[in-house]
Design a protein around this motif. Sequence first.
Motif, PDB file in Angstrom:
ATOM      1  N   LYS A 159       0.807  -1.218   0.000  1.00 31.45           N
ATOM      2  CA  LYS A 159       0.000   0.000   0.000  1.00 31.45           C
ATOM      3  C   LYS A 159       0.842   1.271   0.000  1.00 31.45           C
ATOM      4  O   LYS A 159       0.373   2.323  -0.382  1.00 31.45           O
ATOM      5  CB  LYS A 159      -0.921   0.004   1.228  1.00 31.45           C
ATOM      6  N   ASN A 160       2.064   1.200   0.473  1.00 28.26           N
ATOM      7  CA  ASN A 160       2.926   2.385   0.588  1.00 28.26           C
ATOM      8  C   ASN A 160       4.282   2.058  -0.021  1.00 28.26           C
ATOM      9  O   ASN A 160       5.307   2.094   0.662  1.00 28.26           O
ATOM     10  CB  ASN A 160       3.060   2.768   2.067  1.00 28.26           C
ATOM     11  N   PRO A 161       4.336   1.726  -1.308  1.00 28.04           N
ATOM     12  CA  PRO A 161       5.550   1.116  -1.870  1.00 28.04           C
ATOM     13  C   PRO A 161       6.774   2.022  -1.894  1.00 28.04           C
ATOM     14  O   PRO A 161       7.892   1.528  -1.801  1.00 28.04           O
ATOM     15  CB  PRO A 161       5.124   0.747  -3.295  1.00 28.04           C
ATOM     16  N   LEU A 162       6.586   3.341  -2.004  1.00 28.15           N
ATOM     17  CA  LEU A 162       7.743   4.224  -2.135  1.00 28.15           C
ATOM     18  C   LEU A 162       8.541   4.350  -0.845  1.00 28.15           C
ATOM     19  O   LEU A 162       9.686   4.794  -0.868  1.00 28.15           O
ATOM     20  CB  LEU A 162       7.286   5.611  -2.608  1.00 28.15           C
ATOM     21  N   HIS A 163       7.957   4.002   0.282  1.00 32.23           N
ATOM     22  CA  HIS A 163       8.668   4.113   1.550  1.00 32.23           C
ATOM     23  C   HIS A 163       8.889   2.756   2.222  1.00 32.23           C
ATOM     24  O   HIS A 163       9.276   2.712   3.392  1.00 32.23           O
ATOM     25  CB  HIS A 163       7.903   5.036   2.496  1.00 32.23           C
ATOM     26  N   VAL A 164       8.627   1.676   1.518  1.00 27.65           N
ATOM     27  CA  VAL A 164       8.761   0.338   2.095  1.00 27.65           C
ATOM     28  C   VAL A 164       9.858  -0.429   1.368  1.00 27.65           C
ATOM     29  O   VAL A 164       9.892  -0.465   0.134  1.00 27.65           O
ATOM     30  CB  VAL A 164       7.432  -0.438   2.006  1.00 27.65           C
ATOM     31  N   ILE A 165      10.756  -1.016   2.143  1.00 27.78           N
ATOM     32  CA  ILE A 165      11.819  -1.858   1.593  1.00 27.78           C
ATOM     33  C   ILE A 165      11.855  -3.150   2.400  1.00 27.78           C
ATOM     34  O   ILE A 165      11.979  -3.110   3.628  1.00 27.78           O
ATOM     35  CB  ILE A 165      13.195  -1.168   1.656  1.00 27.78           C
ATOM     36  N   ASP A 166      11.760  -4.257   1.730  1.00 24.81           N
ATOM     37  CA  ASP A 166      11.826  -5.554   2.413  1.00 24.81           C
ATOM     38  C   ASP A 166      13.244  -6.103   2.390  1.00 24.81           C
ATOM     39  O   ASP A 166      13.888  -6.169   1.341  1.00 24.81           O
ATOM     40  CB  ASP A 166      10.891  -6.557   1.729  1.00 24.81           C
ATOM     41  N   GLY A 167      13.712  -6.466   3.586  1.00 25.25           N
ATOM     42  CA  GLY A 167      14.962  -7.188   3.699  1.00 25.25           C
ATOM     43  C   GLY A 167      14.674  -8.663   3.879  1.00 25.25           C
ATOM     44  O   GLY A 167      13.519  -9.102   3.799  1.00 25.25           O
ATOM     45  N   PRO A 168      15.706  -9.465   4.142  1.00 25.86           N
ATOM     46  CA  PRO A 168      15.490 -10.911   4.314  1.00 25.86           C
ATOM     47  C   PRO A 168      14.600 -11.261   5.502  1.00 25.86           C
ATOM     48  O   PRO A 168      13.828 -12.210   5.439  1.00 25.86           O
ATOM     49  CB  PRO A 168      16.915 -11.456   4.518  1.00 25.86           C
ATOM     50  N   GLU A 169      14.692 -10.492   6.589  1.00 28.42           N
ATOM     51  CA  GLU A 169      13.962 -10.824   7.807  1.00 28.42           C
ATOM     52  C   GLU A 169      12.968  -9.745   8.243  1.00 28.42           C
ATOM     53  O   GLU A 169      12.041 -10.033   8.988  1.00 28.42           O
ATOM     54  CB  GLU A 169      14.952 -11.069   8.962  1.00 28.42           C
ATOM     55  N   HIS A 170      13.178  -8.496   7.801  1.00 27.07           N
ATOM     56  CA  HIS A 170      12.359  -7.389   8.279  1.00 27.07           C
ATOM     57  C   HIS A 170      11.857  -6.537   7.120  1.00 27.07           C
ATOM     58  O   HIS A 170      12.497  -6.463   6.061  1.00 27.07           O
ATOM     59  CB  HIS A 170      13.152  -6.494   9.242  1.00 27.07           C
ATOM     60  N   ARG A 171      10.737  -5.906   7.353  1.00 23.29           N
ATOM     61  CA  ARG A 171      10.224  -4.876   6.452  1.00 23.29           C
ATOM     62  C   ARG A 171      10.563  -3.529   7.059  1.00 23.29           C
ATOM     63  O   ARG A 171      10.293  -3.267   8.236  1.00 23.29           O
ATOM     64  CB  ARG A 171       8.717  -5.012   6.288  1.00 23.29           C
ATOM     65  N   TYR A 172      11.160  -2.662   6.253  1.00 20.72           N
ATOM     66  CA  TYR A 172      11.593  -1.351   6.728  1.00 20.72           C
ATOM     67  C   TYR A 172      10.744  -0.256   6.087  1.00 20.72           C
ATOM     68  O   TYR A 172      10.417  -0.315   4.902  1.00 20.72           O
ATOM     69  CB  TYR A 172      13.070  -1.121   6.403  1.00 20.72           C
ATOM     70  N   PHE A 173      10.404   0.747   6.908  1.00 20.25           N
ATOM     71  CA  PHE A 173       9.719   1.949   6.444  1.00 20.25           C
ATOM     72  C   PHE A 173      10.722   3.091   6.553  1.00 20.25           C
ATOM     73  O   PHE A 173      11.209   3.375   7.656  1.00 20.25           O
ATOM     74  CB  PHE A 173       8.492   2.241   7.299  1.00 20.25           C
ATOM     75  N   ILE A 174      11.024   3.739   5.447  1.00 19.23           N
ATOM     76  CA  ILE A 174      12.096   4.743   5.432  1.00 19.23           C
ATOM     77  C   ILE A 174      11.628   5.981   4.668  1.00 19.23           C
ATOM     78  O   ILE A 174      11.071   5.872   3.575  1.00 19.23           O
ATOM     79  CB  ILE A 174      13.380   4.183   4.789  1.00 19.23           C
ATOM     80  N   GLY A 175      11.863   7.147   5.237  1.00 23.76           N
ATOM     81  CA  GLY A 175      11.533   8.394   4.568  1.00 23.76           C
ATOM     82  C   GLY A 175      12.325   9.541   5.162  1.00 23.76           C
ATOM     83  O   GLY A 175      12.821   9.460   6.292  1.00 23.76           O
ATOM     84  N   ILE A 176      12.445  10.624   4.419  1.00 25.03           N
ATOM     85  CA  ILE A 176      13.170  11.817   4.876  1.00 25.03           C
ATOM     86  C   ILE A 176      12.160  12.936   5.089  1.00 25.03           C
ATOM     87  O   ILE A 176      11.415  13.296   4.179  1.00 25.03           O
ATOM     88  CB  ILE A 176      14.243  12.230   3.854  1.00 25.03           C
ATOM     89  N   ILE A 177      12.139  13.484   6.300  1.00 23.95           N
ATOM     90  CA  ILE A 177      11.127  14.481   6.672  1.00 23.95           C
ATOM     91  C   ILE A 177      11.787  15.739   7.245  1.00 23.95           C
ATOM     92  O   ILE A 177      13.006  15.789   7.423  1.00 23.95           O
ATOM     93  CB  ILE A 177      10.138  13.898   7.705  1.00 23.95           C
ATOM     94  N   ASP A 178      10.950  16.733   7.556  1.00 25.36           N
ATOM     95  CA  ASP A 178      11.391  17.983   8.193  1.00 25.36           C
ATOM     96  C   ASP A 178      12.470  18.681   7.369  1.00 25.36           C
ATOM     97  O   ASP A 178      13.613  18.848   7.818  1.00 25.36           O
ATOM     98  CB  ASP A 178      11.900  17.722   9.622  1.00 25.36           C
TER      99      ASP A 178
END
Length: 511
Positions: free
Chosen positions: A446-465
């Motif tokens: 649902k939020n593909p531009l800020h989601v990156i899947d690793g082997p064990e974890h899903r990461y949510f990453i973005g640059i703000i402020d």
Amino acid sequence: MRKAEAKAETVSSIDLASPIFTERSAPYPGVWSTLAFTKQEDFVVVGDVAKKLINLYPGRRCRRLRRVSGPLVNSSSGTVKRRRWGGLRQQWKLLGLFEIDQQHKFYILTCMMKEGLAAAVQNSIDNPPTNELSDDDFRMEVTQIHKDFTMETFAGPVFSSLRGSLGMTEREYQQSLCSDSFYLQFISNSKSKADFFLTNDKRFFLKTQNKREIKFLLANLKIYIEHLRKYPHSLLAKFLGVHRIKLPHKRKKYFIVMQSVFYPDDRINARYDIKGCEVSRWTEPAPEGSQVIVVLKDLNFEGQYITLDQQRPWLLRQVEIDTHFLQRLNVLDYSLLLAHQPLHHDERHQCLSFATLIMRTKKSVNPGSSPIHAGIATVPGAVPEENSTLLLSQTDGCYVRQPQAENARSGGPVQSCPEYATGTDSDSAELQDFMAQNRRLLPNFKNPLHVIDGPEHRYFIGIIDIFTVYSFKKRLEHLWKRLRHPRQTFSTVSPPAYCLRLCQWVQSHTK
């Protein structure tokens, strides 16, 4: 960090020179700790939030902290006289999300936001933007008069076009912002004076801003949109609307609407705000099993890694691209938002069909995903379930070479789209331009531009402020902090130094 046993030991009996009030007591050098009340009305060491809660005690050793209202301390008797804190204590007794119901102090404001946004989005529906944005679109201001207030919408066609490029229909956007459900207030341990609201589905953030920040965003809106066009998979926060509410005889209230980086957040188990420095970059974690949402900081992340494997080069490159863009804007003090959640077993061992892989690749490289090609409202990389068995023959000749397929299955950088691989010189130029865009195979999420899947974890990453300019005031602050925190890293540095340091942090904390 240790608990101060306030019930057994009165405040006046605590020596202000004791380790509780010194930097040495902090788990890392340079982290200043102090005391504050929690919901249970015990004294606990909580770091930055304490500055908003504590009634400071007179004394030279407390000179760094600013005075705010709080509990009264009778130093002669050593007893703590509790009194009502009013709105401040209600606001800060917990961190996390609170429903803004009829008794909440922001209820009237959020109702106005909903009413104003419903009309503003309806105007975009009735007057859809053209494919080519003009200078007038960037300067446009639309004022709509309501019963108790007026609301102005800035650069409406530009943001409508951007929303479309991100796969949002205007109806969907309107429904989320203007539903009958209450907004949520997000109270964080941030030093910001802004108010944060979330739509009830947690998909969009609404944040109050001051006039200077809004003017900065609008002045740089064209190059911001151009950056997202050039790098469609950018990690920069996606600003979806800029508005101003005017009430009679009251100050104007500016606010922005953003896509939430942490969406959906149902399974997120840790959140971080990363600046790449040390000073004031520790936050006391929430107690085990607590429902309190605490955004942790750099020093809390020490000893951990963002494990991405094949997607690591893409992340390093994209952070470099985005931070160099912010350096061009002469800004600093922005944050890398980071969250993670464990992947379920079936998510770790997905077996993608080749047809699905091809479709995801085509979506990820579709020119319609950029903000200036808003005619196709598709989320780049999102694959509808009904298309999951799409035949290879239906992909219009766009395919991925077999040696790259395994890399693509894991979400690695998309290296080529061979429909451009053989052709004219103009095709080669398009291919070079595509390669420079640093695209990756986006997840079916649902939020593909800020989601990156690793082997064990899903990461949510973005640059703000991204609104803090390196002004003369910030230069003075930099000089003062150099004297105040020798041999330590702090947030107020020049934009080139800030950019380099954050890139180095990401490089040293990923694998």
